[in-house]
Motif scaffolding. Structure first.
Motif, short mmCIF file in Angstrom:
data_model
loop_
_atom_site.label_atom_id
_atom_site.label_comp_id
_atom_site.label_asym_id
_atom_site.label_seq_id
_atom_site.Cartn_x
_atom_site.Cartn_y
_atom_site.Cartn_z
N MET A 136 0.83 -1.21 0.00
CA MET A 136 0.00 0.00 0.00
C MET A 136 0.86 1.26 0.00
SD MET A 136 -3.04 -1.14 2.64
CE MET A 136 -3.92 0.41 2.62
N ASP A 137 2.05 1.14 0.61
CA ASP A 137 2.95 2.29 0.69
C ASP A 137 3.87 2.40 -0.52
OD1 ASP A 137 1.96 3.09 3.09
OD2 ASP A 137 3.51 2.15 4.30
N SER A 138 3.60 1.65 -1.57
CA SER A 138 4.48 1.69 -2.75
C SER A 138 3.68 2.06 -4.00
CB SER A 138 5.15 0.32 -2.94
OG SER A 138 4.20 -0.62 -3.39
N ASP A 139 4.40 2.67 -4.94
CA ASP A 139 3.80 3.00 -6.24
C ASP A 139 4.17 1.98 -7.31
OD1 ASP A 139 2.72 5.58 -5.33
OD2 ASP A 139 4.83 6.15 -5.17
N ALA A 140 5.23 1.23 -7.05
CA ALA A 140 5.70 0.23 -8.01
C ALA A 140 6.50 -0.82 -7.23
CB ALA A 140 6.58 0.87 -9.08
N VAL A 141 6.63 -1.98 -7.85
CA VAL A 141 7.31 -3.11 -7.20
C VAL A 141 8.37 -3.67 -8.15
CG1 VAL A 141 6.99 -5.44 -6.24
CG2 VAL A 141 5.21 -3.69 -5.90
N LEU A 142 9.50 -4.04 -7.58
CA LEU A 142 10.53 -4.76 -8.34
C LEU A 142 10.77 -6.08 -7.63
CD1 LEU A 142 12.69 -4.68 -10.64
CD2 LEU A 142 14.30 -3.93 -8.87
N LEU A 143 10.51 -7.17 -8.32
CA LEU A 143 10.71 -8.49 -7.73
C LEU A 143 11.97 -9.10 -8.34
CD1 LEU A 143 7.47 -10.36 -6.99
CD2 LEU A 143 9.71 -11.32 -6.53
N VAL A 144 12.90 -9.49 -7.48
CA VAL A 144 14.18 -10.05 -7.94
C VAL A 144 14.20 -11.52 -7.55
CG1 VAL A 144 16.67 -9.77 -7.92
CG2 VAL A 144 15.21 -7.79 -7.46
N THR A 145 14.02 -12.39 -8.53
CA THR A 145 13.78 -13.78 -8.20
C THR A 145 14.97 -14.69 -8.50
OG1 THR A 145 12.25 -15.65 -8.48
CG2 THR A 145 12.70 -14.33 -10.45
N PRO A 146 15.26 -15.60 -7.60
CA PRO A 146 16.10 -16.74 -7.94
C PRO A 146 15.25 -17.76 -8.71
CG PRO A 146 16.01 -16.37 -5.56
CD PRO A 146 14.90 -15.62 -6.18
N GLU A 147 15.85 -18.87 -9.07
CA GLU A 147 15.10 -19.92 -9.76
C GLU A 147 15.35 -21.25 -9.04
OE1 GLU A 147 14.57 -20.21 -14.22
OE2 GLU A 147 16.05 -21.79 -13.90
N TYR A 148 14.26 -21.86 -8.58
CA TYR A 148 14.34 -23.19 -7.97
C TYR A 148 13.59 -24.15 -8.90
CZ TYR A 148 15.80 -21.48 -3.29
OH TYR A 148 16.46 -20.93 -2.21
N ASN A 149 14.33 -25.04 -9.54
CA ASN A 149 13.71 -26.02 -10.42
C ASN A 149 12.75 -25.37 -11.41
OD1 ASN A 149 15.09 -28.27 -9.20
ND2 ASN A 149 13.77 -27.93 -7.43
N GLY A 150 13.20 -24.29 -11.97
CA GLY A 150 12.43 -23.62 -13.01
C GLY A 150 11.36 -22.69 -12.49
N PHE A 151 11.24 -22.58 -11.19
CA PHE A 151 10.16 -21.78 -10.60
C PHE A 151 10.69 -20.71 -9.66
CE2 PHE A 151 5.78 -23.18 -11.40
CZ PHE A 151 6.04 -24.14 -12.35
N PRO A 152 9.84 -19.74 -9.33
CA PRO A 152 10.19 -18.79 -8.27
C PRO A 152 10.29 -19.52 -6.94
CG PRO A 152 8.22 -18.09 -9.47
CD PRO A 152 8.51 -19.47 -9.90
N THR A 153 10.82 -18.85 -5.95
CA THR A 153 11.04 -19.51 -4.66
C THR A 153 9.75 -19.59 -3.83
OG1 THR A 153 11.65 -17.36 -3.75
CG2 THR A 153 13.44 -18.79 -4.47
N PRO A 154 9.69 -20.59 -2.95
CA PRO A 154 8.55 -20.67 -2.02
C PRO A 154 8.43 -19.42 -1.15
CG PRO A 154 9.88 -22.68 -1.93
CD PRO A 154 10.63 -21.71 -2.81
#
Ligand SMILES: Cc1cc2nc3c(=O)[nH]c(=O)nc-3n(C[C@H](O)[C@H](O)[C@H](O)COP(=O)(O)O)c2cc1C
Length: 196
Positions: free
Chosen positions: A72-90
């Protein structure tokens, strides 16, 4: 140019995480695109693995409400993801799954907070593809389930374990420029969305 608030979510909280290092680089580069960064630690939310029985007994945990407040306190989001077996992390998926369970009360629901929120994706991996597949899954997840505006520009940092110098900066100017380009595109969309 007034700064917009950028929430940066690294997808791994482990000590020395490559995604954390890339997130830190992005935070340093963000002001050049008119974005005021806040790096947010998802592990600090202490969220249990999503469990419907737990939800029925105790409701949505406080950590999920804290994530909603940060969004709610943000105007934009940056998600920096690793890759676990082809997927984003839990760590990411679990936090967002809990977020999606927050009902509307005096505050908006979890899904209302994400709807139409601009978001950009970065990935990092020691591998040759740099976590590209994780971004593809994450893009679909955030668009389809959370109605987020995932910008087309993205960047996967391959061989990420060799990518940073001793100060934590990206050694390769093209990689730094790619991150900057993603941030610039995110800033442009966020400004268009938030234009009065
Ligand atoms: C369970 C698990 C699965 C992984 N699967 C992949 C994968 O599919 N692709 C890849 O490039 N790296 C994979 N890796 C290696 C990660 O990219 C590497 O451990 C990376 O450093 C994790 O991200 P972090 O440094 O941000 O914590 C995997 C690592 C783990 C622990």
């Amino acid at each position: 140019m007034d700064s917009l608030r950028l929430l940066i979510l690294p997808g791994s909280a482990r000590t020395g995480a490559l995604s954390g290092r890339l997130a830190a680089c992005a935070a340093r580069l963000a002001p050049a695109s008119g974005l005021e960064p806040r790096v947010f630690d998802l592990r600090a939310l202490n969220l249990p693995v999503y469990d419907g029985d737990l939800e029925a007994e105790q409701g949505v945990p406080a950590g999920a409400l804290a994530l909603r407040a940060a969004l709610m306190d943000s105007d934009a989001v940056l998600l920096v993801t690793p890759e676990y077996n082809g997927f984003p992390t839990p760590l990411v998926i679990n936090a967002f799954d809990w977020l999606s369970r927050i009902p509307a009360t005096a505050h908006p629901s979890g899904l209302a907070v994400t709807a139409n929120k601009p978001v950009a994706l970065l990935a990092s991996s020691p591998g040759a593809l740099g976590g590209l597949r994780a971004m593809t899954s994450l893009r679909q997840y955030l668009q389809m389930a959370f109605a987020m505006l995932v910008i087309p520009q993205q960047f996967a940092l391959s061989r990420a374990h060799e990518a940073f110098d001793d100060e934590g900066a990206l050694r390769d100017a093209r990689s730094a420029q790619a991150v900057q380009d993603v941030l610039a595109a995110l800033g442009n969309l966020a400004r268009a969305v938030h234009k009065p």
